[in-house]
Design a protein around this motif. Structure first.
Motif, short mmCIF file in Angstrom:
data_model
loop_
_atom_site.label_atom_id
_atom_site.label_comp_id
_atom_site.label_asym_id
_atom_site.label_seq_id
_atom_site.Cartn_x
_atom_site.Cartn_y
_atom_site.Cartn_z
N GLY A 1 3.04 -7.47 -10.51
CA GLY A 1 3.79 -7.64 -9.26
C GLY A 1 4.25 -9.08 -9.18
O GLY A 1 3.56 -9.98 -9.64
N LEU A 2 5.42 -9.30 -8.59
CA LEU A 2 5.95 -10.67 -8.53
C LEU A 2 6.02 -11.18 -7.10
O LEU A 2 6.22 -10.41 -6.16
N GLU A 3 5.83 -12.47 -6.97
CA GLU A 3 6.07 -13.17 -5.70
C GLU A 3 7.10 -14.25 -6.00
O GLU A 3 6.84 -15.12 -6.83
N ILE B 1 10.23 -3.18 -3.37
CA ILE B 1 10.02 -4.48 -2.75
C ILE B 1 9.18 -4.29 -1.50
O ILE B 1 9.51 -3.49 -0.62
N LYS B 2 8.07 -5.01 -1.48
CA LYS B 2 7.11 -4.84 -0.40
C LYS B 2 7.60 -5.53 0.87
O LYS B 2 7.57 -4.94 1.95
N ARG B 3 8.03 -6.76 0.71
CA ARG B 3 8.43 -7.52 1.89
C ARG B 3 9.27 -8.73 1.50
O ARG B 3 9.19 -9.23 0.37
N LEU C 1 9.81 -13.31 -1.48
CA LEU C 1 9.98 -11.88 -1.75
C LEU C 1 8.78 -11.40 -2.55
O LEU C 1 8.39 -12.04 -3.53
N VAL C 2 8.16 -10.32 -2.11
CA VAL C 2 6.98 -9.79 -2.80
C VAL C 2 7.27 -8.36 -3.26
O VAL C 2 7.70 -7.53 -2.47
N THR C 3 7.02 -8.10 -4.53
CA THR C 3 7.25 -6.73 -5.03
C THR C 3 5.96 -5.93 -5.00
O THR C 3 4.86 -6.49 -4.93
N GLU C 4 6.09 -4.63 -5.06
CA GLU C 4 4.93 -3.77 -5.30
C GLU C 4 4.60 -3.91 -6.79
O GLU C 4 5.48 -4.31 -7.58
N VAL D 1 3.63 -14.61 -11.07
CA VAL D 1 3.36 -13.24 -11.49
C VAL D 1 1.90 -12.89 -11.27
O VAL D 1 1.00 -13.73 -11.44
N ASN D 2 1.66 -11.66 -10.86
CA ASN D 2 0.30 -11.11 -10.73
C ASN D 2 0.14 -10.04 -11.79
O ASN D 2 0.97 -9.14 -11.88
N ILE D 3 -0.92 -10.16 -12.58
CA ILE D 3 -1.09 -9.19 -13.67
C ILE D 3 -2.51 -8.68 -13.69
O ILE D 3 -3.47 -9.43 -13.55
N SER D 4 -2.61 -7.37 -13.92
CA SER D 4 -3.92 -6.80 -14.21
C SER D 4 -3.71 -5.72 -15.25
O SER D 4 -2.59 -5.25 -15.45
N ILE D 5 -4.78 -5.33 -15.91
CA ILE D 5 -4.66 -4.21 -16.84
C ILE D 5 -5.78 -3.23 -16.54
O ILE D 5 -6.80 -3.61 -15.96
N ARG E 1 -4.65 3.10 -11.67
CA ARG E 1 -5.85 2.36 -11.23
C ARG E 1 -5.58 0.88 -11.40
O ARG E 1 -5.09 0.45 -12.43
N LEU E 2 -5.90 0.10 -10.38
CA LEU E 2 -5.59 -1.32 -10.47
C LEU E 2 -6.81 -2.11 -10.91
O LEU E 2 -7.90 -1.97 -10.36
N GLY E 3 -6.62 -2.94 -11.93
CA GLY E 3 -7.69 -3.80 -12.38
C GLY E 3 -7.70 -5.10 -11.61
O GLY E 3 -6.97 -5.27 -10.64
P1 ADP Z 1 -2.58 -11.09 -2.03
O1 ADP Z 1 -2.88 -10.74 -0.64
O2 ADP Z 1 -3.72 -11.35 -2.90
O3 ADP Z 1 -1.49 -12.11 -2.18
P2 ADP Z 1 -0.74 -8.93 -2.20
O4 ADP Z 1 -1.15 -7.56 -1.87
O5 ADP Z 1 0.08 -9.70 -1.23
O6 ADP Z 1 -2.00 -9.74 -2.64
O7 ADP Z 1 0.03 -8.86 -3.55
C1 ADP Z 1 0.53 -9.98 -4.16
C2 ADP Z 1 1.29 -9.55 -5.39
O8 ADP Z 1 0.38 -9.05 -6.36
C3 ADP Z 1 2.25 -8.41 -5.16
O9 ADP Z 1 3.42 -8.66 -5.92
C4 ADP Z 1 1.54 -7.20 -5.66
O10 ADP Z 1 2.44 -6.25 -6.15
C5 ADP Z 1 0.73 -7.76 -6.78
N1 ADP Z 1 -0.52 -7.04 -7.02
C6 ADP Z 1 -1.42 -6.60 -6.12
N2 ADP Z 1 -2.47 -6.03 -6.73
C7 ADP Z 1 -2.24 -6.13 -8.06
C8 ADP Z 1 -2.97 -5.75 -9.22
N3 ADP Z 1 -4.14 -5.19 -9.17
N4 ADP Z 1 -2.40 -6.01 -10.42
C9 ADP Z 1 -1.22 -6.61 -10.50
N5 ADP Z 1 -0.51 -7.00 -9.46
C10 ADP Z 1 -1.00 -6.77 -8.25
#
Ligand code: ADP
Ligand code: MG
Ligand code: ZN
Length: 489
Positions: free
Chosen positions: A7-9, A114-116, A149-152, A191-195, A201-203
């Motif tokens: 997900g990107l911010e 796009i989340k917000r 801008l925050v994406t899903e 960038v936010n990354i998980s695997i 399922r989110l890591g």
């Molecule tokens: P935070 O409150 O920690 O900032 P958010 O829910 O606002 O988290 O999400 C921030 C960004 O991280 C978003 O772009 C979202 O899509 C992404 N994100 C949330 N959870 C995960 C995850 N488990 N793995 C990868 N990206 C994620």
């Protein structure tokens, strides 16, 4: 195999006259420190912020371009934290009621939700002086409107992250809400990354900051996917943390752990009223997109001009001045064919041929001429460009001549047929004149003639070259070739 989730911010500085909550000029690039500042953006006691309407409208426009819902009632919140580049001890941001929410952007058929999108203010900048063991702060940037801008988490690879960010940059530039230059920090991608083992399922996520190019975005994501996979394969856990990107080593490095969410103690900003976006001065119902967005333009350029090749397409998409110029030339070119072809309806095949000529001359010769400048700076009017294309199309001039003419036209603004006349460059039409010139060339190059007679086909091309040189390109090379053969045979 692990499934990556990204997900990107994205923070973008908005191009407005003044800062977000005061009347200081919005110019972050000034070199001299602390000149665009005032008691409001320095957070002095007793000062009051005032909402910059232009900034709010720009965010709403972006929301509209990205198919977001635009909120009816939005508000600002205080995000409390201490950092030396934050003069007030809090940042005015938006927590629960962002201006825009639930949008999407399709990248090559793939949807990223796009989340917000919300509005906040930028911070100042710190400069660390290693020698002096001190840090300096510049508040010119403090209070500049910043859109977040925050994406899903819908992105699946470094490449997708890069493509998404690149398309956003294009959209911001088309909307003229920001120059969105990453090197200059006008657009900042985190960038936010998980695997995880399973799709859906989110890591544990890791956040990477300080990525100042698209290349870095792509590389950092791909690096991080590998790093996290290695950790899980060894039966360990990924640590929730913020990491930085080392450009030289091309790897991420630990910056700070984020074991529990930082508590910013958000609360509604008491110094600012809520924004009723259906009412003046915002009137969200009146906000319209002032421009055709890149994806629409791609579709139109494909349908209208048959441009298929991605490389060509993206040159036009990235350079709007060039694309506008191209469209004007095309319309002039089609006017020419009307004059020339009494049937007045240009056939599809002819239109395609003309389009190819225009595209080729624009993207190779013309771009070579203007170099770093834009299509706006040339002296060649679209009408003259079209005239040149018609001369080439009707084979009245060779491509070599066309290139020379284009250069001359670019430098002098001249009309192609006029230049041809003035310089005596018109095509040699009189076949007797052509024949005698070719005979001369054959006599002067008897060696090549022998070579040709002995079966060396290249010798013929050599002779054509000589003819073209002698006539300064005023003969059609194909005709010259035929004539040379005839004479020798
Ligand atoms: P935070 O409150 O920690 O900032 P958010 O829910 O606002 O988290 O999400 C921030 C960004 O991280 C978003 O772009 C979202 O899509 C992404 N994100 C949330 N959870 C995960 C995850 N488990 N793995 C990868 N990206 C994620
Ligand atoms: Mg966040
Ligand atoms: Zn100010």
């Amino acid at each position: 195999m692990y499934k990556p989730v990204i997900g990107l911010e994205i923070h973008t500085q908005l191009k407005t006259e003044s800062k977000m909550f005061c009347s200081c000029p919005n110019r972050s690039s000034v070199k001299e420190p602390n000149i665009n500042i005032c008691p409001v953006c320095l957070g002095h006691p007793g000062t009051l912020p005032v909402i910059n309407e232009e900034a709010v409208k720009k965010v709403l426009e972006v929301g509209m371009a990205l198919d977001c819902e635009l909120r009816d009632v939005s508000r600002f919140d205080r995000k409390n934290y201490f950092y030396p580049d934050l003069p007030k001890g809090y940042q005015i941001s938006q927590d629960r009621r962002p201006l825009c929410y639930e949008g999407f952007l399709d990248i090559k058929g793939k949807r990223v939700r796009i989340k917000r999108i919300h509005l906040e203010e930028d911070t100042g900048k710190l400069f660390h002086d290693e020698k002096e063991q001190s840090s300096l702060v510049d508040f010119n940037r403090a209070g500049i409107p910043l859109m977040e801008l925050v994406t899903e988490p819908d992105i699946r690879s470094g490449y997708e992250a890069y493509k998404f960010a690149e398309e956003l940059q294009l959209i911001f530039r088309y909307l003229e809400i920001s120059d969105a230059n990453m090197q200059e920090g006008q657009m900042r991608v985190e960038v936010n990354i998980s695997i995880s083992h399973m799709e859906g399922r989110l890591g544990t996520k890791v956040e990477i900051k300080n990525l100042n190019s698209f290349r870095a975005v792509q590389r950092a994501v791909d690096y991080e996917i590998k790093r996290q996979s290695g950790i899980l394969e060894n039966g360990k856990h990924v640590l929730m943390e913020t990491r930085g990107w080392n450009e030289k080593k091309e790897e991420t490095f630990a910056q700070r752990e984020k074991e529990e969410a930082f508590d910013y103690r958000y609360f509604p900003e008491p110094d600012l009223p809520p924004m009723y976006l259906n009412d003046p001065p915002f009137n969200k119902q009146n906000i319209k997109l002032k421009t055709e967005l890149p994806q629409k333009k791609r579709e139109r350029f494909k349908n209208e001009y048959g441009i298929e090749e991605e490389k060509e397409m993206e040159v036009f998409i990235a350079d709007r001045d060039l694309a506008d110029y191209f469209e004007r030339i095309m319309s002039e070119t089609l006017n020419w064919t009307k004059e020339w072809d009494e049937k007045s309806k240009v056939q599809k095949r002819e239109k395609n041929q003309l389009t190819r000529l225009v595209v080729n001359y624009l993207l190779t010769d013309f771009l070579g001429l203007i170099k770093e400048k834009t299509a706006k700076d040339t002296l060649i009017t679209s009408e003259n460009f079209a005239e040149l294309i018609m001369l080439v199309y009707k084979k009245e001039i060779s491509s070599k001549m066309a290139k020379d003419l284009l250069k001359e036209m670019h430098e002098t603004g001249g009309d192609p047929s006029q230049i041809i006349e003035e310089k005596g460059l018109s095509q040699i039409k009189n076949t007797e004149e052509a024949k005698s010139l070719i005979k001369e060339v054959i006599e002067e190059n008897s060696g090549a003639v022998i070579d040709y007679k002995e079966g060396k086909k290249e010798a013929l091309q050599f002779l054509v070259g000589k003819v073209m040189a002698k006539t300064k390109g005023r003969l059609d090379p194909e005709k010259a070739l035929d004539e040379i053969k005839k004479i020798i045979d």
